[in-house]
Design a protein around this motif. Structure first.
Motif, PDB file in Angstrom:
ATOM      1  N   ARG B  77      14.417  75.494  31.895  1.00  0.00           N
ATOM      2  CA  ARG B  77      14.471  75.613  33.356  1.00  0.00           C
ATOM      3  C   ARG B  77      15.826  76.093  33.868  1.00  0.00           C
ATOM      4  NH1 ARG B  77      14.677  69.840  32.985  1.00  0.00           N
ATOM      5  NH2 ARG B  77      16.838  69.305  33.414  1.00  0.00           N
ATOM      6  N   SER B  78      16.910  75.832  33.110  1.00  0.00           N
ATOM      7  CA  SER B  78      18.224  76.247  33.597  1.00  0.00           C
ATOM      8  C   SER B  78      18.504  77.727  33.320  1.00  0.00           C
ATOM      9  CB  SER B  78      19.303  75.385  32.941  1.00  0.00           C
ATOM     10  OG  SER B  78      19.269  75.594  31.541  1.00  0.00           O
ATOM     11  N   ASN B  79      17.599  78.393  32.605  1.00  0.00           N
ATOM     12  CA  ASN B  79      17.826  79.799  32.286  1.00  0.00           C
ATOM     13  C   ASN B  79      17.428  80.684  33.460  1.00  0.00           C
ATOM     14  OD1 ASN B  79      18.720  81.795  30.590  1.00  0.00           O
ATOM     15  ND2 ASN B  79      16.764  81.997  29.470  1.00  0.00           N
ATOM     16  N   ASP B  80      18.300  81.616  33.817  1.00  0.00           N
ATOM     17  CA  ASP B  80      18.039  82.477  34.964  1.00  0.00           C
ATOM     18  C   ASP B  80      17.252  83.708  34.509  1.00  0.00           C
ATOM     19  OD1 ASP B  80      18.083  83.649  37.427  1.00  0.00           O
ATOM     20  OD2 ASP B  80      20.104  84.489  37.191  1.00  0.00           O
ATOM     21  N   ILE B  81      15.921  83.587  34.509  1.00  0.00           N
ATOM     22  CA  ILE B  81      15.077  84.705  34.082  1.00  0.00           C
ATOM     23  C   ILE B  81      13.941  84.901  35.071  1.00  0.00           C
ATOM     24  CG2 ILE B  81      15.434  84.683  31.572  1.00  0.00           C
ATOM     25  CD1 ILE B  81      12.818  82.848  31.548  1.00  0.00           C
ATOM     26  N   LYS B  82      13.258  86.042  34.961  1.00  0.00           N
ATOM     27  CA  LYS B  82      12.085  86.290  35.803  1.00  0.00           C
ATOM     28  C   LYS B  82      10.974  85.332  35.397  1.00  0.00           C
ATOM     29  CE  LYS B  82      12.226  91.175  36.970  1.00  0.00           C
ATOM     30  NZ  LYS B  82      11.558  92.464  36.745  1.00  0.00           N
ATOM     31  N   ARG B  83      10.328  84.733  36.369  1.00  0.00           N
ATOM     32  CA  ARG B  83       9.226  83.809  36.064  1.00  0.00           C
ATOM     33  C   ARG B  83       7.911  84.421  36.532  1.00  0.00           C
ATOM     34  NH1 ARG B  83      11.420  79.327  33.014  1.00  0.00           N
ATOM     35  NH2 ARG B  83      13.620  79.486  33.521  1.00  0.00           N
ATOM     36  N   ALA B  84       6.847  84.078  35.856  1.00  0.00           N
ATOM     37  CA  ALA B  84       5.525  84.594  36.229  1.00  0.00           C
ATOM     38  C   ALA B  84       4.457  83.621  35.767  1.00  0.00           C
ATOM     39  CB  ALA B  84       5.296  85.957  35.583  1.00  0.00           C
ATOM     40  N   ALA B  85       3.266  83.745  36.331  1.00  0.00           N
ATOM     41  CA  ALA B  85       2.132  82.938  35.894  1.00  0.00           C
ATOM     42  C   ALA B  85       0.859  83.748  36.020  1.00  0.00           C
ATOM     43  CB  ALA B  85       2.040  81.663  36.731  1.00  0.00           C
ATOM     44  N   PHE B  86       0.038  83.693  34.974  1.00  0.00           N
ATOM     45  CA  PHE B  86      -1.291  84.322  35.037  1.00  0.00           C
ATOM     46  C   PHE B  86      -2.261  83.382  35.736  1.00  0.00           C
ATOM     47  CE2 PHE B  86      -0.281  86.849  31.050  1.00  0.00           C
ATOM     48  CZ  PHE B  86      -0.446  88.089  31.642  1.00  0.00           C
ATOM     49  N   THR B  87      -3.280  83.946  36.365  1.00  0.00           N
ATOM     50  CA  THR B  87      -4.408  83.104  36.763  1.00  0.00           C
ATOM     51  C   THR B  87      -5.317  82.985  35.536  1.00  0.00           C
ATOM     52  OG1 THR B  87      -5.822  84.945  37.411  1.00  0.00           O
ATOM     53  CG2 THR B  87      -4.344  84.053  39.111  1.00  0.00           C
ATOM     54  N   VAL B  88      -6.180  81.993  35.557  1.00  0.00           N
ATOM     55  CA  VAL B  88      -7.119  81.797  34.448  1.00  0.00           C
ATOM     56  C   VAL B  88      -7.946  83.066  34.236  1.00  0.00           C
ATOM     57  CG1 VAL B  88      -9.196  80.546  33.760  1.00  0.00           C
ATOM     58  CG2 VAL B  88      -7.215  79.285  34.634  1.00  0.00           C
ATOM     59  N   GLN B  89      -8.454  83.636  35.341  1.00  0.00           N
ATOM     60  CA  GLN B  89      -9.304  84.821  35.247  1.00  0.00           C
ATOM     61  C   GLN B  89      -8.560  86.015  34.649  1.00  0.00           C
ATOM     62  OE1 GLN B  89     -12.640  84.618  35.876  1.00  0.00           O
ATOM     63  NE2 GLN B  89     -12.672  86.636  34.880  1.00  0.00           N
ATOM     64  N   GLU B  90      -7.289  86.154  34.978  1.00  0.00           N
ATOM     65  CA  GLU B  90      -6.513  87.279  34.432  1.00  0.00           C
ATOM     66  C   GLU B  90      -6.422  87.203  32.910  1.00  0.00           C
ATOM     67  OE1 GLU B  90      -3.561  88.247  38.254  1.00  0.00           O
ATOM     68  OE2 GLU B  90      -2.922  86.839  36.705  1.00  0.00           O
TER      69      GLU B  90
END
Lengths: 253, 418
Positions: B77-90
């Motif tokens: 969590r302390s790492n400064d990176i781009k975050r993303a999340a897929f939806t289940v359907q994706e």
């Protein structure tokens, strides 16, 4: 006196030739597909084989009885290698199998048997590769088309795999080098030959917008899953030799 | 726009998942039923990345948001990176469409922990459930087991997935405490123990009632990071052995640590990936699983680390010269397979071929045995072992002088550091 034998280039044909070699005491020294140019020896005879299912079956059954299914399949795979002189090698091995005691096919110290095992292994490797290196593109009419150019004639060996796996999908796998393919219509697989006027490369280009999206996503995935710190080009090329890159979309420039 | 976003997510979440080394897609035998899509069992590698690793499964995280702050992990969590999340359907759409094009054998879905264990596990299970029930997908599914998830969710995961895995992260408990103080071994052991119980129970039931549904038919596996903490190879192999024995794991994966952080507790950025060590560990793992070696035969108190310049079997043989030479034409399979330079396949061929006549050196060569090593350790027809009176140190020198290790370059640079 040695004989040059001509057959129709099919597996059944070769089995018939093997039967007739025994039947007519031919001492076949060359067995080739009809139409192949060979240098005839001055005193040699020639013999034309007409494929005979009954004769082929007798050889098959004899082998099944003496050495079993696995050894028979090895010979068939070796045949699909299309290597020069493979027919005579198979003939010699069949003769050894039929003359010998049971399970002689596991004699790894026998020159010809070992040779068959080696060729079988490389054909099986090619078969395994072409379960992997087939890339389907979905055309606008919903057919998934893949083009391949395998080193050996492996289509007969991968047919069941693709039929079982993609049972609910229309697909064609086409061997560009040997100019024939398999077509599955959701119930059976049939051999097909495209009309000579059709440019297969053109066929591949006709694809849906969805196809273009997934093609792009796959290429991106392929890049993202790579670990740059572990780059190992030698190993990469060893696993995916360059001659296969032509039809792998992730290796397109 | 939509397509652009999916591409970006895929890049982020594939990049974050690539450090998980498991790639296996065999060991399950799911048939394609009711003319659905796919089957398992073939274990096909569809392509290989430029680092030479196989691509068999679509390996992605559901999200790289994570509440934990483990030093060795890019998604901490302390790492400064781009975050993303897929939806289940994706995830479902990606899997199905990649599969139909013959790009993959199936899906390997892992995730950062968002909210809590159950919330995360529930979504992983939902992806698998949708694939199986709505799309009649029979391809391979590997799900990460999230430590702390409830038994009910684990059970459901087992119904849809072929393989489940919990990562042990660091081989020793002390290392884990140092680098991931928020995690503990017990939380990892519990789900493994529960799943092992269910897998065994299902197998028993299936013997009596054929229609018992499959439960994680490809079993469980785990992964350890190598070289992030200061563990010895003996620690690693002892841990592996413990998990193989206690939880009946199918595989333990060893992942050489790739420096991704300036954290003082870890090897710095730019430090080499311990690739050779990783390879020697896999060789040892193979010796335990396929060659009949006990873990304490290969590594013990006097030899807590594996040699980098020679393989562990040769290393063992040189320490046990009293057990050689082995007679190729008489010794049982179990001893033949212990000879350096003879693999499982060659050993089987030898045992089959010697029924037809005495084997000579040239037969072994044709079978595929590497004579460079074996000739110091065997007797066969017309051949006695070379230099049998010489001590192990010399034998090692002879063998090394005549072999071309693929690691030679890497080794000379790594060894010259000392």
């Amino acid at each position: 006196m040695s004989t040059t034998v001509y057959y129709d280039g099919t597996w059944q044909g070769l089995l018939t030739a093997i039967f007739e070699d025994y039947e007519y005491r031919l001492q076949s020294c060359i067995i080739v597909k009809s139409g192949t140019a060979v240098t005839q020896s001055l005193f040699g005879r020639t013999h034309q084989v007409y494929t005979d299912k009954k004769k082929a079956l007798r050889v098959k059954n004899g082998l099944l009885k003496n050495v079993g299914k696995v050894a028979l399949q090895e010979l068939y795979c070796a045949f699909l290698s299309e290597k020069e002189g493979i027919e005579v090698l198979i003939l010699r091995v069949v003769q050894y199998y039929m003359a010998g005691e049971k399970s002689v096919h596991s004699n790894y110290a026998h020159e010809d048997v070992l040779q068959i095992k080696k060729i079988h292994k490389s054909v099986m490797r090619e078969r395994h590769r072409f379960k992997a290196f087939v890339r389907f593109r979905e055309s606008t009419d919903g057919i998934f088309l893949a083009l391949i150019e395998p080193d050996f004639n492996v289509l007969p060996l991968i047919s069941t795999h693709f039929k079982d796996r993609y049972a609910d999908q229309l697909w064609i796998i086409y061997d560009v080098k040997r100019q024939y393919g398999l077509h599955y219509d959701k119930s059976t697989v049939r051999e097909i030959v495209f009309d000579k006027s059709i440019d297969v490369k053109q066929l591949e280009a006709v694809c849906s917008t969805e196809e273009q999206l997934y093609d792009r996503l796959w290429k991106r995935y392929f890049q993202s899953t790579n670990i740059v710190e572990r780059k190992n080009t030698k190993l990469h090329v060893q696993h995916v030799p360059k001659r296969y890159w032509k039809y792998l979309n992730e290796k397109e420039g | 726009m939509q397509a652009e976003r999916i591409q970006e997510k895929l890049e982020i979440l594939a990049d974050a998942a690539k450090y998980d080394v498991s790639c296996s897609s065999s060991g399950s035998n799911r048939k394609n039923t009711k003319r659905g899509l796919g089957n398992t069992g073939a274990g096909i590698c569809h392509t290989y990345t430029e680092d030479g690793r196989c691509v068999s499964l679509l390996k992605i995280l559901l999200t790289n948001h994570c509440i934990f702050d483990c030093a060795y992990c890019v998604s901490r969590r302390s790492n400064d990176i781009k975050r993303a999340a897929f939806t289940v359907q994706e995830v479902v759409d990606l899997t199905i469409n990649f599969y139909r094009r013959n790009y993959i054998e199936g899906l390997f879905l892992s995730s950062g922990i968002f909210k809590d264990a159950d919330f995360t596990m529930e979504r992983l299970v939902l992806v698998a459930k949708k694939l199986r029930q709505e799309h009649h997908f029979n391809g391979y599914i590997h799900l990460k087991t999230i430590p702390g998830a409830s038994d009910e969710l684990l059970y459901e995961a087992g119904l849809y997935a072929d393989r489940l895995s919990v990562n042990l992260e660091i081989p020793t408990e002390s290392g884990l405490k140092l680098l991931a103080p928020e995690k503990n071994r017990k939380d990892m052991d519990e789900p493994m123990d529960y799943l092992k119980g269910e897998i065994v129970r299902t197998k028993e039931e299936k013997k009596i009632i054929k229609s018992t549904p499959k439960f994680a038919p490809a079993g469980q596996s785990t992964q350890m990071i190598i070289g992030a903490a200061d563990e010895t190879d003996r620690h690693i192999i002892q841990t592996a052995n413990h998990y193989y024995a206690t939880y009946q794991l199918k595989r333990v994966y060893y992942s050489g640590y790739i420096p991704i952080s300036h954290d003082k507790r870890l090897p710095g950025i730019g430090a080499a990936v311990p690739a050779i060590r990783e390879n020697r560990l896999y060789q040892t793992d193979w010796l335990m699983r396929f060659y009949g070696f006990r873990h304490d035969e290969v590594l013990d108190e006097q030899h807590p680390n594996l040699d980098l310049d020679i393989d562990p079997k040769l290393s063992w043989a040189l320490r046990h010269l009293d057990q050689f030479p082995v007679d190729i034409n008489k010794s049982p399979y179990e001893l033949i397979v212990r000879v350096p330079g003879i693999g499982v396949t060659s050993a089987k061929k030898i045992v089959a071929a010697r029924k037809f006549g005495k084997l000579r050196l040239e037969h072994l060569q044709k079978i595929g045995v590497s004579l460079n090593k074996v000739r110091y350790f065997i007797i066969c027809e017309g051949f006695l072992p070379l230099k049998s009176d010489k001590p192990a140190v010399l034998l090692k020198q002879y063998i090394l002088a005549e072999s071309q290790s693929k690691y030679q370059k890497a080794l000379s640079s790594q060894l010259s550091l000392f």
